[in-house]
Design a protein around this motif. Structure first.
Motif, PDB file in Angstrom:
ATOM      1  N   SER A 153      12.836   6.746   4.639  1.00  0.00           N
ATOM      2  CA  SER A 153      11.328   7.000   3.859  1.00  0.00           C
ATOM      3  C   SER A 153      10.637   4.950   4.135  1.00  0.00           C
ATOM      4  O   SER A 153      11.398   3.535   4.031  1.00  0.00           O
ATOM      5  CB  SER A 153      11.832   6.646   1.635  1.00  0.00           C
ATOM      6  N   ALA A 154       9.448   5.739   3.849  1.00  0.00           N
ATOM      7  CA  ALA A 154       8.278   4.259   4.159  1.00  0.00           C
ATOM      8  C   ALA A 154       7.696   4.212   3.430  1.00  0.00           C
ATOM      9  O   ALA A 154       6.706   5.806   3.416  1.00  0.00           O
ATOM     10  CB  ALA A 154       8.482   3.664   5.588  1.00  0.00           C
ATOM     11  N   ARG A 155       6.738   3.069   3.392  1.00  0.00           N
ATOM     12  CA  ARG A 155       5.473   2.796   2.683  1.00  0.00           C
ATOM     13  C   ARG A 155       3.810   1.695   3.192  1.00  0.00           C
ATOM     14  O   ARG A 155       5.242   1.760   4.380  1.00  0.00           O
ATOM     15  CB  ARG A 155       5.490   3.055   1.376  1.00  0.00           C
ATOM     16  N   LEU A 156       3.575   2.751   3.633  1.00  0.00           N
ATOM     17  CA  LEU A 156       2.236   1.103   3.774  1.00  0.00           C
ATOM     18  C   LEU A 156       1.753   0.436   2.938  1.00  0.00           C
ATOM     19  O   LEU A 156       1.500   0.328   1.806  1.00  0.00           O
ATOM     20  CB  LEU A 156       1.290   1.727   4.342  1.00  0.00           C
ATOM     21  N   TYR A 197       0.830   2.029  -0.182  1.00  0.00           N
ATOM     22  CA  TYR A 197       0.471   3.314  -0.662  1.00  0.00           C
ATOM     23  C   TYR A 197       1.373   4.129   0.109  1.00  0.00           C
ATOM     24  O   TYR A 197       2.037   4.146   1.000  1.00  0.00           O
ATOM     25  CB  TYR A 197      -0.678   3.000   0.425  1.00  0.00           C
ATOM     26  N   ASP A 198       1.588   5.174  -0.306  1.00  0.00           N
ATOM     27  CA  ASP A 198       3.213   6.375   0.043  1.00  0.00           C
ATOM     28  C   ASP A 198       2.513   7.665  -0.023  1.00  0.00           C
ATOM     29  O   ASP A 198       3.543   8.559   0.633  1.00  0.00           O
ATOM     30  CB  ASP A 198       3.806   6.912  -1.930  1.00  0.00           C
ATOM     31  N   THR A 199       0.829   7.914   0.169  1.00  0.00           N
ATOM     32  CA  THR A 199       0.561   9.467   0.153  1.00  0.00           C
ATOM     33  C   THR A 199      -0.629   8.915   1.678  1.00  0.00           C
ATOM     34  O   THR A 199      -1.621   8.854   1.276  1.00  0.00           O
ATOM     35  CB  THR A 199      -0.065  10.261  -0.861  1.00  0.00           C
ATOM     36  N   PHE A 200      -0.357  10.029   2.258  1.00  0.00           N
ATOM     37  CA  PHE A 200      -0.922  10.218   2.986  1.00  0.00           C
ATOM     38  C   PHE A 200      -1.467  11.332   3.792  1.00  0.00           C
ATOM     39  O   PHE A 200      -0.952  12.948   4.030  1.00  0.00           O
ATOM     40  CB  PHE A 200      -0.228   9.742   4.796  1.00  0.00           C
ATOM     41  N   ASP A 201      -2.759  12.300   3.729  1.00  0.00           N
ATOM     42  CA  ASP A 201      -3.102  12.916   3.796  1.00  0.00           C
ATOM     43  C   ASP A 201      -4.343  13.651   5.118  1.00  0.00           C
ATOM     44  O   ASP A 201      -4.575  14.033   5.451  1.00  0.00           O
ATOM     45  CB  ASP A 201      -4.443  13.799   2.559  1.00  0.00           C
ATOM     46  N   GLY A 202      -3.344  12.614   6.294  1.00  0.00           N
ATOM     47  CA  GLY A 202      -4.235  12.983   8.007  1.00  0.00           C
ATOM     48  C   GLY A 202      -5.559  12.074   8.092  1.00  0.00           C
ATOM     49  O   GLY A 202      -6.020  11.621   9.171  1.00  0.00           O
ATOM     50  N   GLN A 203      -5.534  11.708   6.745  1.00  0.00           N
ATOM     51  CA  GLN A 203      -6.683  10.469   7.520  1.00  0.00           C
ATOM     52  C   GLN A 203      -7.082   9.021   6.314  1.00  0.00           C
ATOM     53  O   GLN A 203      -7.305   7.753   6.981  1.00  0.00           O
ATOM     54  CB  GLN A 203      -8.580  11.393   6.151  1.00  0.00           C
ATOM     55  N   GLU A 204      -6.343   9.156   4.784  1.00  0.00           N
ATOM     56  CA  GLU A 204      -6.864   8.274   4.008  1.00  0.00           C
ATOM     57  C   GLU A 204      -4.928   7.846   3.533  1.00  0.00           C
ATOM     58  O   GLU A 204      -4.771   9.090   3.040  1.00  0.00           O
ATOM     59  CB  GLU A 204      -7.672   8.018   3.826  1.00  0.00           C
ATOM     60  N   TRP A 258       0.979  -3.399   7.221  1.00  0.00           N
ATOM     61  CA  TRP A 258       2.454  -3.405   7.492  1.00  0.00           C
ATOM     62  C   TRP A 258       3.582  -2.178   6.740  1.00  0.00           C
ATOM     63  O   TRP A 258       2.433  -1.468   6.256  1.00  0.00           O
ATOM     64  CB  TRP A 258       2.673  -4.354   7.691  1.00  0.00           C
ATOM     65  N   THR A 259       4.244  -2.159   6.639  1.00  0.00           N
ATOM     66  CA  THR A 259       5.526  -0.727   6.419  1.00  0.00           C
ATOM     67  C   THR A 259       6.232  -1.210   5.587  1.00  0.00           C
ATOM     68  O   THR A 259       7.127  -2.872   5.883  1.00  0.00           O
ATOM     69  CB  THR A 259       5.947  -0.476   7.844  1.00  0.00           C
ATOM     70  N   HIS A 260       6.622  -1.133   4.761  1.00  0.00           N
ATOM     71  CA  HIS A 260       7.586  -1.102   3.979  1.00  0.00           C
ATOM     72  C   HIS A 260       9.136  -0.313   3.627  1.00  0.00           C
ATOM     73  O   HIS A 260       8.718   1.253   3.813  1.00  0.00           O
ATOM     74  CB  HIS A 260       7.302  -1.240   1.971  1.00  0.00           C
ATOM     75  N   VAL A 261      10.206  -0.624   4.858  1.00  0.00           N
ATOM     76  CA  VAL A 261      11.402   0.217   4.791  1.00  0.00           C
ATOM     77  C   VAL A 261      12.128   0.505   3.748  1.00  0.00           C
ATOM     78  O   VAL A 261      12.603  -0.961   3.640  1.00  0.00           O
ATOM     79  CB  VAL A 261      11.536   0.013   6.492  1.00  0.00           C
ATOM     80  N   LEU A 262      12.026   1.802   3.089  1.00  0.00           N
ATOM     81  CA  LEU A 262      13.290   1.262   1.955  1.00  0.00           C
ATOM     82  C   LEU A 262      14.898   1.183   2.800  1.00  0.00           C
ATOM     83  O   LEU A 262      15.872   2.130   2.846  1.00  0.00           O
ATOM     84  CB  LEU A 262      13.359   2.813   1.058  1.00  0.00           C
TER      85      LEU A 262
END
Lengths: 322, 673
Positions: free
Chosen positions: B449-452, B251-258, B476-480
């Protein structure tokens, strides 16, 4: 009338061709086999291993069923206890004694093989080393000697899918008496009055009312002594009682009869003899081959029935006697 | 038959039918109302309440009504035909169990049970089915046998239950062994197995992937021990605990809740290539089990290629295509109970090299922050990093800080307005999604840059394969990292990454899984190829056995062969002993024939028609010298012939020898002057 064919060629051939065991599929077994066939088709068609497993289970049960039923009837010994009296056209009690040395027997059905006898006896459990008496109500359609060649033992153990049958060779002879039908007419040959010493109606040696007392003669039956009166008189006194009227009949079967005529006459004579003997009369019998002197009692009735049963089967009787 | 049926027989019959119904019920495909009806009928039958005994016709009409309902459900598409047929067979059995217990009802109950077991084979592939099959076979056979004997026992006499059970039990043991032998040896004409590999089971699926990850709620999934994934790796790492990341999607987009991800669905096909491959890729044969409940393919990090998929449905198994979606997700196009596919992933510690096929928009989203992000987050990150700008080092520094300063808990306060701020500044405790989200956002505030990523963490080795449970669900987290691509960094404390369920329950389930695995490999997936391999193994040692350290003991097959040979020799010896000890027919007759032949050759003359016993008695009266030899011989003949005391081995020869000696002595005496 023909004799019951002591081991004709056809009977011998049939016995020779008969397999040692015969197997009949029961109604439950037919359903079971159809389902097994369907499961097999499904397994082959789909390749579903669970259906193969189920198919293996079903087929194994068939094999195990065959093995267990064989163990059940494989080590049996049977002997005939027989029947007291077998009459044609009415059920009569027949008995076999069945035993096995080792292993249990279950759900055994016994009947006579290759003879026109209907009915069978059952035994639920036969423990090893014990002899069980199996009783059956058999029925015979006709009179005469019946040669018994073997006892058919059938079991549906263990699952009731198949009825396995084995015939144990046990030779024997069953004499079937004629049916005692209605006797509508009186026997034409009857003798009133004394016929020898025992037939004198004036003899006071009956069992009826007391007619008097007289001194006991030599060689007379001491059981008739009236001991109280004898003690008071000082001599042995015999009680005299009235004797019921007893007639003597000589039944006969005319020569030249055969087929249904002979059968009906035999049945009629059997019924007449039974009735007359039951009334206390003396009955004799004349047949073209046998003559019986008049006598009373159940033994005489048995002799008359045997003579009637053998009538028309003289050849067989001669071979049996030989 | 006895007036009252044997209660034990009815109990066995009814429980057998229950086992047959259970073989279908474990598939989880039967309607719940049929489960309830059958259970009620079974309970009443076991209590002896035959409530349909006096209303056979009326209740048969009810049964027809139920059949109509099932038919309507089939025609409306709400129910599978096979399932409806199985359910109806169960209801027929229930009706028969509650009817008057006579021979017809018994037969119909057993027949319905047989059909139910066959239906269970079509619906379920679970190991429980095998137990139900054996249970039905044994119980119904016992009931049938008792019924057969009961029918032959005169009324009023007891049925010999123990006498029946003993021989039948051994017979049933042979039947089970025969079934196994048939199963193993019967040649499979199908190369592919199209039966059900697994059933959905009785529990609801608990895992799976949605299009979003919403923070908050309670983390109950971490305590769920159900197995959702089974994978066989090549090369086999040989570890008991794999401890690997199994990624499902990112997932790359976070709106504060999801969390959501950008990117549109892309092409579909039998195989999807996510990254360039190499010869060192790790091959995975993955099976997604019914407890998984989703359609997203899962593979070891970092997946390069996924495909060659099969979907298992209640109607069988077929090949299916997969489709690539946004967030690197690959999804099955068709829905099924379970799935099988192959995946290739980069080996551990390998560098991705490039970001693959990320679009411009996806690249941009790797730095996007939610609009209402708490203003304290960026300073906090800067403070922790303390000038560290290298992405991987910064990520690891932040991860270590989070693991050190924050606690792990599955008990959360529920929905909050800003779950990130709540985690970082208020509760300072959370589960893996909070840790991963916090790390991702902290990195993004510093321009990294990072994503979930979500999926599973773990891998428990059972019978050569690795199992992943629903409780292993993880984020976990993917770090670019420039030049290396995405690198996995996990901020969750290591002790809380795998499942949090009870150890005892896990051990029990591991044992069950091992058995289930054996069942699946040996029974459900047994094929012609396995038969060929088994036959080949009998004539030559298995491949790779020469590499192992040679044992000083003979191999197992040598022991088995020796045991079989010993058993055959023992049986032959027993049969030979019995044959030698057998009672020979007409032995006494043959013996007396031999005696008479010798007497005819050299004995005193016999009268016409004089039997041996008469001859012996006459010689005894005359005081003949043969009498001492002939009298016991004659007595033994009579005993053997008529007295049920057969001659023992060698006795006839011994008696004949004594007779011969007596005859020779008598002849010599007569020759003497």
């Amino acid at each position: 009338m023909n004799a019951p064919a002591p081991r004709t060629f056809r009977a011998r051939l049939r016995a020779w061709l008969r397999p040692p065991r015969t197997l009949r599929v029961t109604r439950t077994g037919r359903t079971y086999l159809v389902v097994t066939f369907g499961v097999g088709l499904g397994a082959l068609n789909t390749g579903n291993n669970l259906l193969y497993l189920l198919l293996g289970m079903l087929l194994s049960m068939v094999v195990v069923s065959g093995v267990l039923s064989e163990r059940c009837i494989g080590d049996l010994s049977v002997r005939r206890v027989g029947a007291d009296a077998a009459f044609a056209g009415e059920p009569f009690a027949f008995r076999w004694a069945v035993s096995r040395k080792k292993g249990h027997g279950f759900a055994l059905t016994l009947s006579e093989a290759d003879v026109p006898l209907t009915g069978e006896g059952r035994v639920g459990h036969l423990p090893p080393g014990t002899e069980a008496i199996v009783r059956a109500d058999l029925g015979a359609s006709r009179r005469g000697p019946m040669r018994l060649t073997g006892v058919r033992v059938t079991t549906t153990w263990p699952l009731g899918l198949f009825a396995k049958t084995r015939v144990l060779p046990v030779e024997g002879l069953l004499l079937v008496y004629p049916q005692r039908s209605f006797a509508c007419r009186e026997p034409v040959t009857s003798e009133l009055g004394p016929a020898g010493e025992s037939g004198n109606p004036r003899r006071n040696d009956g069992t009826g009312d007391v007619t008097g007392l007289r001194e006991l003669a030599p060689a007379e039956d001491a059981r008739r002594v009236h001991w109280l009166k004898s003690a008071s008189q000082g001599k042995l006194l015999k009680v005299e009682r009235e004797r019921e009227e007893r007639r003597t009949y000589q039944l006969s079967i005319e020569s030249g009869l055969s087929g249904d005529g002979l059968e009906r006459r035999c049945e009629e004579v059997a019924a007449q003899a039974h009735r007359l003997l039951a009334d206390g009369h003396e009955v004799g019998l004349d047949t073209p081959s046998t003559s019986l002197r008049p006598a009373t009692g159940t033994a005489q009735e048995r002799r008359i029935l045997q003579a009637l049963a053998w009538l028309g089967f003289e050849d067989t009787r001669a071979s049996e006697a030989a | 038959m006895s007036a009252r049926p044997l209660r034990l027989r009815l109990v066995l019959r009814d429980v057998g039918a229950g086992a047959a119904f259970a073989s279908m019920a474990v598939s989880g495909q039967l309607p719940l109302w049929t489960l309830g009806l059958f259970g009620l009928a079974l309970a009443l039958a076991l209590l002896g309440k035959r409530v349909f005994a006096r209303r056979a016709k009326l209740t048969a009409v009810l049964l027809l009504g139920v059949a109509a309902v099932l038919a309507l459900q089939v025609m409306s598409g709400a129910m599978n035909m096979v399932v409806a047929a199985c359910a109806f067979a169960g209801l027929i059995a229930a009706h028969r169990m509650l009817s008057q217990p006579d021979a017809t009802a018994d037969g119909q109950t057993n027949l319905a049970g047989l059909l139910m077991v066959a239906g269970g084979a079509a619906l379920s592939g679970d190991m429980v089915y095998g137990a139900c099959l054996i249970g039905f076979g044994v119980l119904s056979s016992l009931a049938l046998a008792l019924g057969v004997v009961e029918g032959a026992v005169p009324e009023g006499e007891p049925v010999p239950v123990r006498g029946v059970l003993r021989p039948l039990s051994s017979g049933l043991a042979f039947a089970v062994a025969g079934a196994v032998a048939f199963f193993v040896l019967f040649p499979r004409l199908n190369w592919t197995v199209v039966g059900p590999r697994s059933a959905p089971g009785l529990g609801a699926a608990t895992a799976g992937f949605s299009d979003t990850v919403r923070l908050g709620g309670a983390g109950t999934i971490k305590g769920n021990p159900r197995v959702v994934l089974r994978a066989t790796l090549t090369p086999d790492p040989g570890l008991d605990a794999l401890g690997a990341y199994w990624v499902g999607r990112t997932y790359d987009t976070f709106d504060g809740q999801e969390w959501t991800s950008v990117g549109a669905p892309q092409k579909s096909g039998e195989s999807i290539i996510l990254r360039p491959g190499s010869e060192t890729l790790v091959h995975q044969r993955v099976e997604l089990l019914p407890a998984y409940g989703g359609r997203t393919l899962v593979a070891l990090e970092m997946p390069a290629r996924l495909g060659n998929a099969l979907v298992h449905t209640s109607l069988g198994t077929r090949r299916t295509v997969v489709q690539r979606l946004g967030g690197g997700e690959v999804r099955f196009v068709e829905s099924g109970i379970s799935y099988t596919y192959e995946a290739y992933s980069l080996p551990p510690n390998a560098e991705e090299g490039s970001t693959g096929k990320l679009s411009r928009a996806e690249h941009d989203q790797l730095l996007a922050l939610p609009e209402g992000l708490d203003a304290r987050v960026a300073p906090l990150a800067a403070k922790v990093l303390d000038g560290e700008r290298e992405p991987l080092a910064a990520a690891r520094k932040l991860a270590a800080w989070l693991q050190r300063e924050y606690g792990y808990t599955l008990e959360l306060s529920g929905e909050v307005a800003d779950p990130v701020a709540d985690f970082l500044f208020t509760r300072k405790a959370g589960h893996c999604e909070h840790f991963a989200t916090a790390l991702t956002l902290l990195l993004r505030t510093q321009g990294i840059s990072a994503r979930l990523a979500t999926g599973f963490f773990g891998g428990e080795r059972v019978d050569g394969a690795y199992l992943v449970r629903a409780g292993d669900a993880h984020a976990w987290t993917h770090v670019l990292v420039p030049g290396r691509g995405f690198v996995t960094v996990d901020a969750t404390p290591p002790a809380h990454r795998p499942t949090q369920s009870s150890a005892f329950v896990q051990r029990l389930l591991a044992l069950y899984e091992a058995l289930e695995s054996r069942w699946r490999n040996s029974v459900v997936d047994y094929s012609f190829r396995d038969q060929v391999d088994a036959a080949r193994a009998l004539v030559r040692p298995p491949r790779g056995s020469e590499e192992r350290t040679p044992s000083r003991l003979p191999p197992l097959r040598a022991w088995v062969t020796a045991a079989l040979v010993a058993a055959v020799v023992y049986r032959a010896w027993r049969a030979l002993s019995r044959w030698k000890r057998r009672a020979r027919p007409m032995e006494a007759t043959r013996f007396v024939d031999a005696v008479e032949a010798r007497l005819a050759q050299g004995g005193p003359p016999r009268r016409q028609g004089e039997a041996l016993e008469e001859f012996s008695a006459r010689l005894a009266r005359e005081g003949h010298p043969l009498t001492p030899a002939l009298t016991p011989l004659t007595r033994r003949y009579l005993e053997a012939r008529f007295g049920d005391r057969p001659l023992v081995t060698g006795e006839a020869a011994r008696l004949l020898e004594s007779l011969n000696r007596a005859l020779e002595a008598d002849a010599a005496r007569r020759r003497a002057p």
